[in-house]
Design an enzyme around this catalytic site. Structure first.
Site, mmCIF file in Angstrom:
data_model
loop_
_atom_site.group_PDB
_atom_site.id
_atom_site.type_symbol
_atom_site.label_atom_id
_atom_site.label_comp_id
_atom_site.label_asym_id
_atom_site.label_seq_id
_atom_site.Cartn_x
_atom_site.Cartn_y
_atom_site.Cartn_z
ATOM 1 C CB CYS A 170 -0.960 -0.001 1.184
ATOM 2 S SG CYS A 170 -0.198 -0.494 2.739
ATOM 3 C CG HIS A 188 -0.838 4.090 4.532
ATOM 4 N ND1 HIS A 188 -1.511 3.790 5.697
ATOM 5 C CD2 HIS A 188 -0.442 2.885 4.013
ATOM 6 C CE1 HIS A 188 -1.528 2.468 5.872
ATOM 7 N NE2 HIS A 188 -0.892 1.913 4.866
#
Length: 328
Positions: free
Chosen positions: A126, A234
């Site tokens: 990710c 994130h």
């Protein structure tokens, strides 16, 4: 078009189903796959109910595509079994990423490298996906020598157990711990396991996967990965050293023109990427772009993306969309 979603009841699996529906993916039959304890449960998708089956049953049904998000061990054992019956597997675990015989794909960057022979395709980590998407147009134009990245990662990357830990801590309740320390009001510089070199596995994924996706081993990457009590996505603070001179406006123009990136960069009105904005969206958001005043050919920027979407589910579905387009 039969599509299996392996790990359909997990956090990423549920987002995969949502993304497939949102993007009107042309499937005629969904095969939701999960562990034995979930077999027989029903999953609703696009107004129809589908029964969860086990892996063995799913292989027998020979889906055209299988989206995997069920952990590395499951992928290592079962992805080849699906591939043997002609299924193309797009795997979200780390199992196949650094295998030299497998492609590691971010569609906007390297989907063109895929061929019909690629029956197991790796979805990158990710934090890597959002980083390389922003690096690619800049590397093409200015040549990247070195990247120093610090990540501020959502607890959803760890999974349901971590979300539960944070919720318990909010309420002041005791419960199962996903992390060795409290995450509420804390920042833990420890994502995945520590390796012999004292970096974590997550940090080294950023190093190795970036080189593989950009197809350039000369790009140096040093990472520090930190878990923070956030759920939307994130964030990454990135310092890039280039081979060539650049102007900030050239950087912004290159990013703005690149598919999958949204530029959010106007400090005068407090416009910059944040997880609270990125959550539920499929793009990678880039801002806080400024010259590094300590180095003539270096730049600082801030990158944010929903780690369950572009960092996982959306990227996998986009790979599947590419396969359908080229095989049409």
């Amino acid at each position: 078009m039969k599509v299996a979603v392996v790990g359909a009841t997990g956090m990423v699996g549920q987002v995969m189903l949502k993304v497939l529906a949102e993007r009107n993916f042309p499937l005629t039959e969904l095969i939701p796959v999960a562990s034995e304890k979930s077999v027989g449960k029903e999953i609703e998708f696009n107004g129809k109910n589908y029964k969860v089956v086990n892996l063995e049953t799913a292989v027998k049904r020979k889906p055209e595509i299988a989206l995997f998000s069920a952990g590395g061990d499951t992928s290592l054992e079962w992805a080849p079994k699906f591939a043997e019956v002609g299924t193309t597997v797009i795997d979200n675990s780390s199992a196949w990423r650094m295998d030299p015989t497998k492609k590691l794909v971010v569609p906007e960057i390297n989907a063109d490298a895929l061929t019909e022979e690629d029956k197991i395709i790796a979805n990158p980590n990710c934090s890597t996906i959002q980083l390389v998407l922003a690096l690619k147009p800049l590397h093409d134009k200015f040549g990247i020598k070195r990247v120093v990245v610090s990540t501020y990662q959502s607890i959803t990357g760890t999974g349901v157990k971590a979300v539960q830990q944070l919720e318990n801590e909010y309420k002041g309740e005791n419960g199962e711990m996903a992390y060795p320390y409290p995450i509420h009001r804390n920042a833990i510089p420890h994502c995945d396991v520590f390796l012999e070199n004292d970096y974590t596995k997550e940090e080294m994924k950023l190093t190795h996967e970036t080189k593989k996706i950009l197809n350039d081993d000369t790009v140096l990457v040093s990472a520090t990965a930190v878990r923070i009590p956030v759920v939307g996505g994130h964030s990454e603070s990135v310092n890039i050293e280039f081979e060539k001179d650049f102007e900030v406006e050239e950087i912004k123009a290159a990013l703005k023109d690149f598919s999958g990136i949204t530029l959010q960069d106007n400090p005068a009105v407090n416009t910059y990427p944040m997880p609270i904005y990125a959550e539920g969206k499929n793009d990678v958001f880039v801002g806080r772009i400024r010259k590094d005043h300590s180095h003539p050919r270096a730049l600082n920027m801030w990158i944010v993306a929903d780690n369950l979407r572009k960092g996982a589910a959306t990227n996998a579905v986009q790979i599947a969309e590419h396969l359908i387009k080229v095989n049409a």
